[in-house]
Design a protein around this motif. Sequence first.
Motif, PDB file in Angstrom:
ATOM      1  N   SER A   1      72.674  84.386  59.660  1.00 60.40           N
ATOM      2  CA  SER A   1      73.912  85.138  59.862  1.00 60.40           C
ATOM      3  C   SER A   1      74.493  85.671  58.557  1.00 60.40           C
ATOM      4  O   SER A   1      75.442  86.457  58.576  1.00 60.40           O
ATOM      5  N   VAL A   2      73.928  85.266  57.418  1.00 61.30           N
ATOM      6  CA  VAL A   2      74.420  85.709  56.112  1.00 61.30           C
ATOM      7  C   VAL A   2      73.824  87.070  55.767  1.00 61.30           C
ATOM      8  O   VAL A   2      72.608  87.275  55.879  1.00 61.30           O
ATOM      9  N   LEU A   3      74.658  87.976  55.335  1.00 63.80           N
ATOM     10  CA  LEU A   3      74.228  89.304  54.901  1.00 63.80           C
ATOM     11  C   LEU A   3      74.036  89.297  53.388  1.00 63.80           C
ATOM     12  O   LEU A   3      74.967  89.013  52.634  1.00 63.80           O
ATOM     13  N   LEU A   4      72.814  89.588  52.944  1.00 63.27           N
ATOM     14  CA  LEU A   4      72.524  89.686  51.515  1.00 63.27           C
ATOM     15  C   LEU A   4      72.878  91.081  51.038  1.00 63.27           C
ATOM     16  O   LEU A   4      72.524  92.071  51.678  1.00 63.27           O
ATOM     17  N   MET A   5      73.561  91.167  49.893  1.00 65.01           N
ATOM     18  CA  MET A   5      74.136  92.443  49.454  1.00 65.01           C
ATOM     19  C   MET A   5      73.723  92.756  48.011  1.00 65.01           C
ATOM     20  O   MET A   5      74.462  92.501  47.064  1.00 65.01           O
ATOM     21  N   PRO A   6      72.514  93.308  47.797  1.00 67.24           N
ATOM     22  CA  PRO A   6      72.116  93.703  46.436  1.00 67.24           C
ATOM     23  C   PRO A   6      72.939  94.886  45.953  1.00 67.24           C
ATOM     24  O   PRO A   6      73.282  95.788  46.726  1.00 67.24           O
ATOM     25  N   GLY A   7      73.274  94.891  44.675  1.00 62.87           N
ATOM     26  CA  GLY A   7      74.004  95.993  44.081  1.00 62.87           C
ATOM     27  C   GLY A   7      75.435  96.111  44.533  1.00 62.87           C
ATOM     28  O   GLY A   7      76.052  97.167  44.373  1.00 62.87           O
ATOM     29  N   ALA A   8      76.013  95.035  45.091  1.00 65.83           N
ATOM     30  CA  ALA A   8      77.343  95.123  45.679  1.00 65.83           C
ATOM     31  C   ALA A   8      78.444  95.034  44.624  1.00 65.83           C
ATOM     32  O   ALA A   8      78.283  94.422  43.566  1.00 65.83           O
ATOM     33  N   HIS A   9      79.582  95.627  44.940  1.00 65.67           N
ATOM     34  CA  HIS A   9      80.759  95.621  44.067  1.00 65.67           C
ATOM     35  C   HIS A   9      81.277  94.187  43.911  1.00 65.67           C
ATOM     36  O   HIS A   9      81.273  93.399  44.848  1.00 65.67           O
ATOM     37  N   ASN A  10      81.720  93.851  42.699  1.00 63.49           N
ATOM     38  CA  ASN A  10      82.303  92.543  42.363  1.00 63.49           C
ATOM     39  C   ASN A  10      81.292  91.401  42.386  1.00 63.49           C
ATOM     40  O   ASN A  10      81.683  90.231  42.360  1.00 63.49           O
ATOM     41  N   ALA A  11      80.003  91.702  42.455  1.00 67.72           N
ATOM     42  CA  ALA A  11      79.003  90.634  42.392  1.00 67.72           C
ATOM     43  C   ALA A  11      78.977  90.019  41.004  1.00 67.72           C
ATOM     44  O   ALA A  11      79.165  90.708  39.997  1.00 67.72           O
ATOM     45  N   ASN A  12      78.736  88.714  40.954  1.00 68.35           N
ATOM     46  CA  ASN A  12      78.527  88.037  39.686  1.00 68.35           C
ATOM     47  C   ASN A  12      77.076  88.275  39.275  1.00 68.35           C
ATOM     48  O   ASN A  12      76.197  87.470  39.549  1.00 68.35           O
ATOM     49  N   GLY A  13      76.833  89.400  38.631  1.00 66.61           N
ATOM     50  CA  GLY A  13      75.486  89.860  38.355  1.00 66.61           C
ATOM     51  C   GLY A  13      75.219  91.105  39.166  1.00 66.61           C
ATOM     52  O   GLY A  13      76.007  92.057  39.169  1.00 66.61           O
ATOM     53  N   TYR A  14      74.117  91.090  39.943  1.00 63.51           N
ATOM     54  CA  TYR A  14      73.736  92.287  40.695  1.00 63.51           C
ATOM     55  C   TYR A  14      73.780  92.072  42.208  1.00 63.51           C
ATOM     56  O   TYR A  14      73.688  93.031  42.964  1.00 63.51           O
ATOM     57  N   SER A  15      73.918  90.816  42.668  1.00 65.11           N
ATOM     58  CA  SER A  15      73.850  90.550  44.098  1.00 65.11           C
ATOM     59  C   SER A  15      74.907  89.543  44.523  1.00 65.11           C
ATOM     60  O   SER A  15      75.255  88.633  43.769  1.00 65.11           O
ATOM     61  N   LYS A  16      75.390  89.730  45.749  1.00 67.09           N
ATOM     62  CA  LYS A  16      76.258  88.737  46.375  1.00 67.09           C
ATOM     63  C   LYS A  16      75.868  88.644  47.842  1.00 67.09           C
ATOM     64  O   LYS A  16      74.953  89.332  48.306  1.00 67.09           O
ATOM     65  N   ALA A  17      76.553  87.787  48.616  1.00 67.93           N
ATOM     66  CA  ALA A  17      76.233  87.607  50.027  1.00 67.93           C
ATOM     67  C   ALA A  17      77.520  87.403  50.808  1.00 67.93           C
ATOM     68  O   ALA A  17      78.541  86.964  50.257  1.00 67.93           O
ATOM     69  N   GLN A  18      77.450  87.700  52.103  1.00 69.59           N
ATOM     70  CA  GLN A  18      78.638  87.675  52.954  1.00 69.59           C
ATOM     71  C   GLN A  18      78.304  87.026  54.286  1.00 69.59           C
ATOM     72  O   GLN A  18      77.225  87.237  54.849  1.00 69.59           O
ATOM     73  N   VAL A  19      79.238  86.224  54.799  1.00 68.51           N
ATOM     74  CA  VAL A  19      79.119  85.676  56.142  1.00 68.51           C
ATOM     75  C   VAL A  19      80.482  85.807  56.820  1.00 68.51           C
ATOM     76  O   VAL A  19      81.522  85.566  56.203  1.00 68.51           O
ATOM     77  N   SER A  20      80.493  86.220  58.077  1.00 66.28           N
ATOM     78  CA  SER A  20      81.761  86.384  58.787  1.00 66.28           C
ATOM     79  C   SER A  20      82.416  85.032  59.016  1.00 66.28           C
ATOM     80  O   SER A  20      81.740  83.998  59.083  1.00 66.28           O
ATOM     81  N   ALA A  21      83.732  85.028  59.144  1.00 63.77           N
ATOM     82  CA  ALA A  21      84.461  83.785  59.372  1.00 63.77           C
ATOM     83  C   ALA A  21      83.994  83.104  60.649  1.00 63.77           C
ATOM     84  O   ALA A  21      83.969  81.859  60.739  1.00 63.77           O
ATOM     85  N   ALA A  22      83.601  83.892  61.640  1.00 62.95           N
ATOM     86  CA  ALA A  22      83.141  83.314  62.904  1.00 62.95           C
ATOM     87  C   ALA A  22      81.843  82.540  62.742  1.00 62.95           C
ATOM     88  O   ALA A  22      81.570  81.592  63.495  1.00 62.95           O
ATOM     89  N   ASN A  23      81.022  82.913  61.754  1.00 60.80           N
ATOM     90  CA  ASN A  23      79.731  82.249  61.543  1.00 60.80           C
ATOM     91  C   ASN A  23      79.750  81.232  60.416  1.00 60.80           C
ATOM     92  O   ASN A  23      78.721  80.598  60.143  1.00 60.80           O
ATOM     93  N   TYR A  24      80.880  81.086  59.741  1.00 58.31           N
ATOM     94  CA  TYR A  24      80.963  80.143  58.622  1.00 58.31           C
ATOM     95  C   TYR A  24      81.381  78.769  59.131  1.00 58.31           C
ATOM     96  O   TYR A  24      82.345  78.630  59.882  1.00 58.31           O
ATOM     97  N   ASP A  25      80.657  77.748  58.711  1.00 59.68           N
ATOM     98  CA  ASP A  25      80.925  76.362  59.113  1.00 59.68           C
ATOM     99  C   ASP A  25      81.451  75.596  57.906  1.00 59.68           C
ATOM    100  O   ASP A  25      80.706  75.324  56.964  1.00 59.68           O
ATOM    101  N   GLN A  26      82.725  75.262  57.917  1.00 59.98           N
ATOM    102  CA  GLN A  26      83.334  74.580  56.778  1.00 59.98           C
ATOM    103  C   GLN A  26      82.778  73.173  56.575  1.00 59.98           C
ATOM    104  O   GLN A  26      82.922  72.593  55.500  1.00 59.98           O
ATOM    105  N   ARG A  27      82.144  72.610  57.591  1.00 50.10           N
ATOM    106  CA  ARG A  27      81.590  71.255  57.468  1.00 50.10           C
ATOM    107  C   ARG A  27      80.161  71.258  56.941  1.00 50.10           C
ATOM    108  O   ARG A  27      79.620  70.204  56.616  1.00 50.10           O
ATOM    109  N   ALA A  28      79.551  72.426  56.873  1.00 51.87           N
ATOM    110  CA  ALA A  28      78.145  72.511  56.476  1.00 51.87           C
ATOM    111  C   ALA A  28      77.990  72.523  54.963  1.00 51.87           C
ATOM    112  O   ALA A  28      78.910  72.866  54.225  1.00 51.87           O
ATOM    113  N   ALA A  29      76.791  72.150  54.512  1.00 47.26           N
ATOM    114  CA  ALA A  29      76.432  72.218  53.090  1.00 47.26           C
ATOM    115  C   ALA A  29      75.626  73.492  52.866  1.00 47.26           C
ATOM    116  O   ALA A  29      74.587  73.701  53.504  1.00 47.26           O
ATOM    117  N   TYR A  30      76.105  74.348  51.975  1.00 51.65           N
ATOM    118  CA  TYR A  30      75.439  75.615  51.688  1.00 51.65           C
ATOM    119  C   TYR A  30      74.765  75.551  50.317  1.00 51.65           C
ATOM    120  O   TYR A  30      75.279  74.913  49.380  1.00 51.65           O
TER     121      TYR A  30
END
Length: 696
Positions: free
Chosen positions: A504-533
Amino acid sequence: MSGQAYGPTVPYQTSTTTFVLSFSKFASGSSTSLQVDIGVSGSAGQYAYVDGIRLYEITQDEYNAIDSMTPEQIAAKWPYVDDMKNICSPYIIKYGENLLPPFTEWNVTAGSGGAPKMSVDDPYSVNLVADQSGQSVYVDVQAMPNMTYTLSLASLPVNGYIGFNSFDANMKFVNAYGGFTSDLIKTITTEGNVRYLKVIFGNNTFGAGIYKFSKPMLNLGTKAKSFKPLNEDYLFFPNVQLASNVDGTVYDTLFQRNGKYWKLARLKTMDLDGSLPWSTSDGYPGYKWIRLSNNHISSPIKDSGIVAKYDGKILTKIPQGTPPNSTDQQVLLDSADSNPNSVLITVSREDSGWGDSFNPSPEEIKAYFNGWRMCDTSDPTGKTPYNNLGTRGWYWVTDKDANPLFAATVPTSRAGNGWKPYKLQYQLATPTVEEIAVEGGITFHEGLNQVEVGNGMIVREKTSPNLYGPNNSYYFNDIAVGSQFKYRANVILNIFKNGLVDKSVLLMPGAHNANGYSKAQVSAANYDQRAAYSATYIALDQYALSCNVQSIQGEYADNLMNVVDSLVSSQTDVSTRVSILEGMHAQNMKGQWISPTLVNGWLEYADGYDTVRYIKDGFGVVHLKGLLKNGTLGAVIFTLPPGYRPKATKIFMTISDTNGSALIGRVDITANGDVRHTLGGAGYFSLEGITFLAEQ
């Protein structure tokens, strides 16, 4: 200067927007020294930025070939490296027969304006909802120089167009290859400096509408191939270090045998930090001899060892039996010496803060090798060494403030602000072979294969995303929301949730505000606060982690090409999953024992008994071991770092000694990590069997 020979100069660089590689080669001939000059040509007050200066000694074949190489090839072959570096976490990636990722990883561009939208029907079907002309969906993929690529689709929407842009390693535009086309197939050949291709599907000069693109294929070669989804293979060697000596004649090797991977280690690299048993040897005006105690090194030292200082400087080697004559010198003592397997280092007064008449204790020496400088606190700048007068204090060696913050007691933790410990590398008298954990497996498809070999792969780094409220999504490695990885990321390969790839995570190469060249995004509906990432990614700043892989050899059987493609791919996927599970199991079951810094007079009991160490296993349980003696009852013995501490004070029973009689003792471990022996005897006492859950 009589007899001086001048080497070739390089062309002037005038770019004001990016660093440009300049190089020159010089055959030394009979010269015994070399001077490198860097200058600025212009009017008074003009200036230039210079970065990543490097000087390599190369072979005659490399010298002959360098004129035919592009600047990008030269930069990749001879990278900038700060201090002594080994190859760190090498990897091999075999890109899929289709080089295009699913449309969930593509982006949308507005062209000259407007607000187009991208609607993904399935991973390889997308609708471009355009509100004017000049809008498109696009994705950046890694490419090879001087290589032919073919882009194809089974069909195009009415007024739909396809095209390419290419870019160099700094994402500087190279070529548009004739612009957009309405043909179903477009073939191009990349230039020598190309590192990325931007694949573009759009409406070109046509207006608003819905443009549907599906099942695109990008493959190597001049012929279009039928559609296949992206199926990359990879082989990672996480946490593997490969070393070589300076001239490359002695080096570590990875190899495969009987389905397993092994490392043939010919060299040993270790941090010379404050966890080691240091002592003074002799003092000289302006510096002191510091000794790493006898036989602490695990293997007899051959005459090949080098020591790198905290700032990366290689210490000058002097022969055994020779007294030092300056600072930043080293001598390694082998088994033939009266003090076998020892290391002696000269440390300057300016580096350590130890005055000439002051003799530091072992704890104070450990503090220096953990990155702390001693000073006389009557001088608020910290520039005055401590010389047995006034009040002593300590501050970070890396602290460049005019008035640093002093510590009043001997520090036992490692300094911050980017401190890097001294490093020792030496050749083993007898090479060792050890099995190593790997992730993945490689198979090749018929025809050309695009393979990437590199290093600096960060595998399964623990990470947590932070929420960005306006779009109700969580972001990984995003500077704006404060969720950066440990290192800047060039490419994020996977985000794992409880050890499994999170689709469910979207990988975002070349995205704005990335720490480096890549960041990733997951919607709040798919994010599990109890999980280990966790994240697996390739670090952007390779020079800070690793040197480059110089060569790789591989073999495969020709008859593999006769195996049904789907069966081969399935088998590789199964092999990958199994190797990941094996690696995770090994990581959980095998921790690393850590030797703490003992304070307040506590000493190792030695005499064949276990040394004091602690470890945290894969279930978060901390284990202690070792036998101590002679310290101050009730005083701190050592301090556990964050991540190894209980939530509240824990009390444990132990065996101790007083005047030759055994009695019950008590060990307290507090929430701030302090370990104390509060009741019992100090003749000896044991930490064996103490375990607790690390909760902070």
